[in-house]
Design an enzyme around this catalytic site. Structure first.
Site, PDB file in Angstrom:
ATOM      1  N   ASP A  95     -13.465  -8.573   2.723  1.00 51.69           N
ATOM      2  CA  ASP A  95     -12.834  -7.452   3.423  1.00 51.69           C
ATOM      3  C   ASP A  95     -13.436  -7.273   4.821  1.00 51.69           C
ATOM      4  O   ASP A  95     -12.845  -6.589   5.664  1.00 51.69           O
ATOM      5  CB  ASP A  95     -13.043  -6.144   2.647  1.00 51.69           C
ATOM      6  CG  ASP A  95     -11.814  -5.722   1.860  1.00 51.69           C
ATOM      7  OD1 ASP A  95     -10.699  -6.027   2.301  1.00 51.69           O
ATOM      8  OD2 ASP A  95     -12.000  -5.073   0.815  1.00 51.69           O
ATOM      9  N   LYS A 142      -2.322  -8.903  -4.410  1.00 54.88           N
ATOM     10  CA  LYS A 142      -3.435  -9.811  -4.084  1.00 54.88           C
ATOM     11  C   LYS A 142      -3.623 -10.861  -5.185  1.00 54.88           C
ATOM     12  O   LYS A 142      -3.804 -12.046  -4.905  1.00 54.88           O
ATOM     13  CB  LYS A 142      -4.721  -8.988  -3.867  1.00 54.88           C
ATOM     14  CG  LYS A 142      -4.651  -8.146  -2.596  1.00 54.88           C
ATOM     15  CD  LYS A 142      -5.747  -7.090  -2.470  1.00 54.88           C
ATOM     16  CE  LYS A 142      -5.479  -6.228  -1.225  1.00 54.88           C
ATOM     17  NZ  LYS A 142      -6.469  -5.170  -0.995  1.00 54.88           N
ATOM     18  N   GLN A 201     -11.204  -2.409  -4.191  1.00 56.40           N
ATOM     19  CA  GLN A 201     -10.055  -1.729  -3.599  1.00 56.40           C
ATOM     20  C   GLN A 201     -10.422  -0.301  -3.221  1.00 56.40           C
ATOM     21  O   GLN A 201     -11.006   0.439  -4.018  1.00 56.40           O
ATOM     22  CB  GLN A 201      -8.873  -1.753  -4.580  1.00 56.40           C
ATOM     23  CG  GLN A 201      -7.572  -1.233  -4.014  1.00 56.40           C
ATOM     24  CD  GLN A 201      -6.987  -2.101  -2.889  1.00 56.40           C
ATOM     25  OE1 GLN A 201      -7.251  -3.294  -2.798  1.00 56.40           O
ATOM     26  NE2 GLN A 201      -6.197  -1.491  -2.028  1.00 56.40           N
TER      27      GLN A 201
END
Ligand code: GUN
Length: 306
Positions: A133, A66, A110
């Site tokens: 997200d 990422k 994460q």
């Protein structure tokens, strides 16, 4: 001059066309880079803040991917690596700082988080307009209402794959029978809602589904997101189905494989995504897209999802 339309698509040994997520993701990153360059002419630079808690090696690899994509596109990345003993309160404090920081457009924590951290509390603390997200109740609720804002990156990437592949073949999910295998907040549920939004007739299957083979056998679109290696057998796939494999597992031979038995399924499918090189790269590309969208939206520069 090269005529790209004349280049034949890649095919799996079984005959199915390969939907090349790596190439599509590279194209999307290129498009985003151009958008970010335009933003920078107006003094705007999107920023993504990423928290990695603990020592999970797979998570470290994903976060590395990422950050690398941010660099390629010109997005500013802020990375916080925290120890596995971090408390929920400490992580929430960090999120509050990022929520208040105007240079941060997107926040990603994460997952999975180490045991002992309240994942739900952490996810819900992220400001909805920075929730790149799309896991929070606000963004999931908007998607359920049919008015998506920031959409979870993996299902968003799958839809983008279907859209781009479909455009080449005059194919659309509208009116098709779609089966989503898996009902997670991160993939299965938003995936089903997106397909519904694209006018597919959607069935969600899960670990308690009585006749999974029968359901999959009816599907013109199969999205496998069960998290179980080779759960979906090739013989289950209807002739001509489009098969998207979200799973990623390391086999005993060390090779990466998906939720679908690829070799057998590609004997019957019209098109199929490989693992690796299918959905994975698209997930990261759509995280970048969400970060740019969040940046634009927060600055009143236009809509987030079209
Ligand atoms: N872990 C595995 N996939 C994801 C993802 O898309 N987002 C976050 N935050 N964690 C993940």
């Amino acid at each position: 001059m090269t005529d790209s339309a004349a280049i034949p698509p890649p095919f799996a040994a079984g005959g199915a066309e390969l939907i090349d997520g790596r190439a599509m993701a590279a194209a999307i990153r290129g498009e985003l880079r151009a958008t970010v360059e335009k933003l920078s002419e107006n003094g705007v630079r999107p920023g993504l803040a990423v928290a990695l808690v603990g020592e999970d090696p797979a998570s470290a690899v994903y976060v590395g991917g990422k950050i690398k994509a941010c660099k390629e596109i010109g997005i500013r990345s802020i990375e916080a690596r925290l120890s596995a003993t971090t408390t929920t309160a400490q992580l929430i404090e960090l999120i509050d700082d990022w929520n208040a920081d105007d240079s941060v457009d997107g926040i990603l924590v994460q997952l999975p988080l180490p045991k002992g951290i309240d994942t739900q509390a952490v996810v819900e603390r992220i400001a909805p307009d920075k929730d790149v997200d799309g896991f929070g109740a606000d963004n999931l609720g908007r998607l359920a209402q049919g008015k998506p804002r920031l959409v979870a990156c993996t299902p968003f990437g799958v839809m983008e794959m279907l859209k781009r592949w479909g455009k080449l073949h005059n194919w659309t999910p509208a009116g098709k029978r779609a089966v989503v295998v898996g009902r997670s907040i991160t993939v299965g549920r938003p995936m089903a809602l997106l397909l519904l939004g694209a006018d597919a007739t959607v069935t969600i299957c899960h670990s308690r589904t009585a006749d999974l083979a029968g359901a999959v056998g009816q599907a013109e679109i199969v999205v496998a997101a069960a998290g179980q290696r080779h759960l979906i057998q090739g013989e289950w796939i209807a002739q001509g189905a489009v098969v998207i494999d979200v799973g990623i597992h390391r086999g005993d031979d060390g090779k990466l494989t998906g939720d679908v038995d690829f070799a057998a399924a590609s004997q019957r499918a019209r098109a199929i995504t490989p693992v690796p090189g299918g959905v994975g790269p698209m997930t990261i590309a759509m995280l970048m897209a969400n970060t740019v969208s969040a940046c634009r939206q927060r600055r009143g520069l236009g809509p987030v999802t079209g």
